[in-house]
Design a protein around this motif. Structure first.
Motif, mmCIF file in Angstrom:
data_model
loop_
_atom_site.group_PDB
_atom_site.id
_atom_site.type_symbol
_atom_site.label_atom_id
_atom_site.label_comp_id
_atom_site.label_asym_id
_atom_site.label_seq_id
_atom_site.Cartn_x
_atom_site.Cartn_y
_atom_site.Cartn_z
ATOM 1 N N GLU A 1 43.951 31.851 48.637
ATOM 2 C CA GLU A 1 44.205 32.833 47.599
ATOM 3 C C GLU A 1 42.933 33.042 46.789
ATOM 4 O O GLU A 1 41.985 32.254 46.857
ATOM 5 N N ARG A 2 42.912 34.124 45.990
ATOM 6 C CA ARG A 2 41.776 34.415 45.124
ATOM 7 C C ARG A 2 42.302 35.021 43.834
ATOM 8 O O ARG A 2 43.091 35.970 43.854
ATOM 9 N N ARG A 3 41.874 34.450 42.734
ATOM 10 C CA ARG A 3 42.204 34.989 41.426
ATOM 11 C C ARG A 3 41.155 36.007 41.032
ATOM 12 O O ARG A 3 39.944 35.750 41.125
ATOM 13 N N PHE A 4 41.607 37.196 40.614
ATOM 14 C CA PHE A 4 40.710 38.250 40.144
ATOM 15 C C PHE A 4 40.989 38.517 38.667
ATOM 16 O O PHE A 4 42.145 38.700 38.269
ATOM 17 N N ASP B 1 48.370 40.040 50.364
ATOM 18 C CA ASP B 1 49.470 40.700 49.645
ATOM 19 C C ASP B 1 48.936 41.621 48.541
ATOM 20 O O ASP B 1 49.458 41.655 47.425
ATOM 21 N N PHE B 2 47.890 42.369 48.856
ATOM 22 C CA PHE B 2 47.360 43.341 47.900
ATOM 23 C C PHE B 2 48.444 44.370 47.537
ATOM 24 O O PHE B 2 49.171 44.859 48.402
ATOM 25 N N ARG B 3 48.511 44.716 46.268
ATOM 26 C CA ARG B 3 49.280 45.871 45.794
ATOM 27 C C ARG B 3 48.285 46.963 45.437
ATOM 28 O O ARG B 3 47.448 46.779 44.549
ATOM 29 N N LEU B 4 48.355 48.092 46.139
ATOM 30 C CA LEU B 4 47.350 49.133 45.957
ATOM 31 C C LEU B 4 47.309 49.643 44.521
ATOM 32 O O LEU B 4 46.241 50.013 44.013
ATOM 33 N N GLY C 1 38.977 43.982 35.864
ATOM 34 C CA GLY C 1 37.634 44.551 35.977
ATOM 35 C C GLY C 1 36.785 43.933 37.070
ATOM 36 O O GLY C 1 35.688 44.441 37.350
ATOM 37 N N GLU C 2 37.249 42.846 37.690
ATOM 38 C CA GLU C 2 36.485 42.240 38.783
ATOM 39 C C GLU C 2 36.609 43.120 40.027
ATOM 40 O O GLU C 2 37.637 43.755 40.256
ATOM 41 N N ARG C 3 35.550 43.114 40.840
ATOM 42 C CA ARG C 3 35.464 44.065 41.932
ATOM 43 C C ARG C 3 35.349 43.411 43.302
ATOM 44 O O ARG C 3 34.855 42.289 43.414
ATOM 45 N N ILE C 4 35.792 44.158 44.304
ATOM 46 C CA ILE C 4 35.553 43.831 45.711
ATOM 47 C C ILE C 4 34.597 44.887 46.261
ATOM 48 O O ILE C 4 34.889 46.097 46.198
ATOM 49 N N ALA D 1 39.876 45.556 40.052
ATOM 50 C CA ALA D 1 41.197 45.116 39.605
ATOM 51 C C ALA D 1 41.537 45.752 38.255
ATOM 52 O O ALA D 1 40.756 45.681 37.309
ATOM 53 N N ARG D 2 42.708 46.374 38.176
ATOM 54 C CA ARG D 2 43.145 47.011 36.928
ATOM 55 C C ARG D 2 43.628 45.984 35.910
ATOM 56 O O ARG D 2 43.696 46.276 34.712
ATOM 57 N N GLN D 3 43.975 44.771 36.380
ATOM 58 C CA GLN D 3 44.488 43.721 35.513
ATOM 59 C C GLN D 3 44.217 42.386 36.191
ATOM 60 O O GLN D 3 43.809 42.345 37.349
ATOM 61 N N SER D 4 44.414 41.290 35.485
ATOM 62 C CA SER D 4 44.281 39.968 36.096
ATOM 63 C C SER D 4 45.380 39.790 37.142
ATOM 64 O O SER D 4 46.541 40.136 36.903
ATOM 65 N N LEU D 5 45.007 39.259 38.288
ATOM 66 C CA LEU D 5 45.980 39.126 39.371
ATOM 67 C C LEU D 5 45.497 38.080 40.369
ATOM 68 O O LEU D 5 44.335 37.660 40.357
#
Length: 321
Positions: free
Chosen positions: A270-273, A233-236, A276-279, A258-262
């Motif tokens: 699920e995965r908490r980011f 359920d990524f939001r671009l 600033g964390e990256r894929i 990630a622009r914010q915690s999500l």
């Protein structure tokens, strides 16, 4: 009599079978997604647009090298294998690059390899009409895992053709493995391969982070693709494109940040980011001429010839098996 292309899917294209590896990548300490997920229908069109950008030099530079030197390449191949050879096109896609070689290289058989024969059918059928006497075969194979072509598919010797600097998507040890498999597939023929070379960091950074944002759209589209095939359920809008050249590792790195915690969810996980964390979505290794020549020889090739552009920024190698 006009021939009809043959098509063989060596590996089933089954998104469900790939899901455990995909989810494992998302849950890794440094989250990652395979670059093969760039290429859904929209991603493929976006990449075609990237090749038209001023900043993205590899496609036009490689084409110019072939325009200037393909006659010499063909003469060297004939001196090694004689007149009769097959042409194996790795990651064939539209088959357009290989088709440009037909007049000079005159292969007796064309074997187009891509992850799915469905991607190849229209291109090969059109190509067959233009070359009605040539035997043509479309092969569905994910050769990023292993380049294993059954012996019965072609006679050999073969020219294994791998243009576009796609070898850069493989880490050096993985590139060596693929080149060794290409050596086996050539059956005494040769390898013709395009390789992007180390150059000024600003030029490399711009090639993967263009001013129009086309590469950013290409990178973000991987999330849209995953939502469709993997139930994520990524939001671009929550992610930004990040790309840069790492001189110490001699590679481009492409990420989504990630622009914010999500939290991203998918069926069963699920995965908490953190912000600033990256894929990691892509590595693209850049080579020097000397290092890639040595890699080819380590893979078993010899009599290596190389052509570059005037700025020595891109190379095409012909190496005999």
């Amino acid at each position: 009599m006009v021939r009809t292309p043959r098509f063989i899917q060596l590996q089933p294209v089954d998104d469900a079978r790939q899901m455990p590896a995909l989810w494992s990548g998302l849950q890794a300490p440094v989250a990652r997604v395979s670059p093969k997920y760039f290429y859904d229908a929209l991603g493929s069109r976006l990449f075609e647009a990237i090749t038209e950008l001023d900043e993205y030099y590899p496609t036009r530079t490689e084409a110019a090298i072939f325009d200037a030197h393909s006659a010499d390449m063909a003469a060297r191949l004939r001196a090694h294998v004689g007149a009769a050879h097959d042409l194996i096109d790795l990651g064939a896609g539209s088959c357009a690059k290989a088709a440009k070689l037909f007049p000079l290289f005159a292969p007796r058989r064309y074997v187009a390899v891509d992850i799915s024969v469905d991607f190849l059918k229209h291109s090969l059928e059109c190509l067959q009409r233009a070359h009605p006497d040539m035997d043509m075969l479309g092969v569905g194979l994910d050769f990023s895992a292993a380049l294993a072509l059954p012996a019965a598919l072609y006679e050999g010797p073969a020219l294994v053709f791998y243009p576009g600097s796609s070898i850069g998507n493989f880490a050096p040890d993985e590139a060596l493995r693929l080149l060794r498999e290409a050596h086996t597939a050539a059956r005494g023929g040769a390898l013709l391969i395009g390789v992007d070379l180390v150059k000024d960091k600003a030029v490399l950074d711009a090639a993967y982070d263009d001013a129009l944002g086309v590469t950013a759209a290409f990178n973000l589209n991987v999330l849209r693709h995953l939502n469709r095939i993997a139930g994520t359920d990524f939001r671009l809008a929550d992610w930004r494109h990040v790309a840069f050249f790492d001189p110490e590792r001699s590679r481009i790195e492409m990420h989504l940040e990630a622009r914010q915690s999500l939290t991203v969810q998918w069926p069963g996980g699920e995965r908490r980011f953190a912000a600033g964390e990256r894929i990691l979505t892509e590595h693209s290794w850049k080579w020097t001429r000397a290092r890639f020549d040595a890699l080819l020889r380590e893979a078993g090739f010899g009599d290596v010839a190389c052509w570059t552009d005037a700025r020595d920024g891109f190379a095409v190698f012909l190496a005999c098996a």
